[in-house]
Design a protein around this motif. Structure first.
Motif, mmCIF file in Angstrom:
data_model
loop_
_atom_site.group_PDB
_atom_site.id
_atom_site.type_symbol
_atom_site.label_atom_id
_atom_site.label_comp_id
_atom_site.label_asym_id
_atom_site.label_seq_id
_atom_site.Cartn_x
_atom_site.Cartn_y
_atom_site.Cartn_z
ATOM 1 N N PRO A 14 1.051 -0.989 0.235
ATOM 2 C CA PRO A 14 0.398 -0.263 -0.058
ATOM 3 C C PRO A 14 1.276 1.459 0.114
ATOM 4 C CG PRO A 14 0.059 -1.277 2.363
ATOM 5 C CD PRO A 14 0.661 -1.782 1.146
ATOM 6 N N LEU A 15 -0.129 2.429 -0.874
ATOM 7 C CA LEU A 15 1.162 3.552 -0.843
ATOM 8 C C LEU A 15 0.960 4.375 0.688
ATOM 9 C CD1 LEU A 15 0.495 4.766 -4.289
ATOM 10 C CD2 LEU A 15 2.564 4.030 -3.595
ATOM 11 N N PRO A 16 1.180 4.854 0.671
ATOM 12 C CA PRO A 16 1.127 6.105 2.808
ATOM 13 C C PRO A 16 -0.187 6.924 2.066
ATOM 14 C CG PRO A 16 3.578 6.759 1.669
ATOM 15 C CD PRO A 16 2.472 5.380 -0.192
ATOM 16 N N VAL A 17 -1.242 7.068 3.401
ATOM 17 C CA VAL A 17 -1.609 7.859 3.040
ATOM 18 C C VAL A 17 -1.841 9.190 2.737
ATOM 19 C CG1 VAL A 17 -4.265 8.333 4.188
ATOM 20 C CG2 VAL A 17 -3.012 6.477 5.108
ATOM 21 N N ALA A 18 -1.583 9.813 2.808
ATOM 22 C CA ALA A 18 -0.803 11.142 2.864
ATOM 23 C C ALA A 18 -0.603 11.289 1.681
ATOM 24 C CB ALA A 18 0.449 12.212 3.382
ATOM 25 N N TYR A 19 0.691 10.200 0.662
ATOM 26 C CA TYR A 19 0.578 10.564 -0.597
ATOM 27 C C TYR A 19 -1.392 9.930 -2.113
ATOM 28 C CZ TYR A 19 2.134 8.608 -5.239
ATOM 29 O OH TYR A 19 2.636 8.460 -6.622
ATOM 30 N N GLU A 20 -1.390 9.534 -1.519
ATOM 31 C CA GLU A 20 -2.971 8.626 -2.021
ATOM 32 C C GLU A 20 -3.971 9.863 -1.737
ATOM 33 O OE1 GLU A 20 -4.290 6.101 -3.187
ATOM 34 O OE2 GLU A 20 -2.396 4.755 -2.709
ATOM 35 N N ARG A 21 -3.565 10.942 -0.843
ATOM 36 C CA ARG A 21 -4.548 12.309 -0.440
ATOM 37 C C ARG A 21 -4.211 12.704 -1.751
ATOM 38 N NH1 ARG A 21 -4.398 13.397 5.529
ATOM 39 N NH2 ARG A 21 -4.616 10.875 5.935
ATOM 40 N N ALA A 22 -2.701 13.445 -1.506
ATOM 41 C CA ALA A 22 -2.070 14.548 -2.689
ATOM 42 C C ALA A 22 -2.392 13.848 -4.282
ATOM 43 C CB ALA A 22 -0.464 14.328 -2.255
ATOM 44 N N THR A 23 -2.181 12.623 -4.454
ATOM 45 C CA THR A 23 -3.023 12.114 -5.214
ATOM 46 C C THR A 23 -5.047 12.519 -6.289
ATOM 47 O OG1 THR A 23 -1.083 9.872 -5.589
ATOM 48 C CG2 THR A 23 -2.581 9.879 -7.077
ATOM 49 N N LYS A 24 -5.523 12.413 -5.072
ATOM 50 C CA LYS A 24 -6.622 12.403 -5.346
ATOM 51 C C LYS A 24 -7.159 13.908 -5.290
ATOM 52 C CE LYS A 24 -8.494 8.116 -2.881
ATOM 53 N NZ LYS A 24 -9.042 8.144 -1.891
ATOM 54 N N ALA A 25 -5.923 15.085 -4.706
ATOM 55 C CA ALA A 25 -5.974 16.373 -4.794
ATOM 56 C C ALA A 25 -5.251 16.968 -5.715
ATOM 57 C CB ALA A 25 -5.734 16.772 -3.273
ATOM 58 N N ILE A 26 -4.765 16.654 -6.495
ATOM 59 C CA ILE A 26 -4.640 16.399 -8.081
ATOM 60 C C ILE A 26 -5.055 16.541 -8.951
ATOM 61 C CG2 ILE A 26 -1.894 16.448 -9.680
ATOM 62 C CD1 ILE A 26 -0.024 16.428 -7.302
#
Length: 139
Positions: A14-26
């Protein structure tokens, strides 16, 4: 758990939660472009020009990418590099030695990506940080 099993788990890690959130935001920024609906085209043009000139997010992304490449190289360096094509051929059918190449392939890395990652990991820490934190981080 043997080395190859661990390496194979990397592809489903799994990818880090912060990375997943940033991906969704972008992705949301790409999907919703507020400027398109602006009736004042001059204001929209000024906003686009400012966005195009602002490298902040791009630099953050390049820093994250550079650190991910460095860390991948550090992990690959924990595996022994292959020394000859026949190293894993044994008449006795003994245990296979997990090589750096095996680990990289199990993680879905190309030969070029693996070599680049190890090279980046070999850059002295101070030099790496200086380059990554510069105004124009390497990509």
């Amino acid at each position: 758990m043997n080395e190859l099993s661990r390496a194979m788990e990397m592809t489903s890690a799994p990818l880090p939660v912060a990375y997943e959130r940033a991906t969704k935001a972008i992705a949301e920024c790409v999907r919703i472009d507020e400027c398109k609906s602006w009736s004042d085209k001059a204001a929209a043009l000024a906003s686009y020009a400012r966005q195009a000139d602002d490298k902040t997010l791009e630099n953050y992304a390049m820093r994250i990418r550079s650190r991910a490449i460095q860390r991948a190289g550090e992990l690959l360096k924990e595996f022994e590099p292959a020394h000859g094509a026949n190293q894993n051929i044994a008449a006795t059918g003994g245990p296979k030695v997990v090589t750096r190449k095996d680990a990289a392939e199990a993680a879905g890395m190309s030969e070029r990506q693996a070599k680049t990652a190890v090279r980046v990991a070999n850059v002295p820490a101070e030099e790496f940080e200086r380059q990554v934190e510069s105004d124009a981080p390497p990509c």
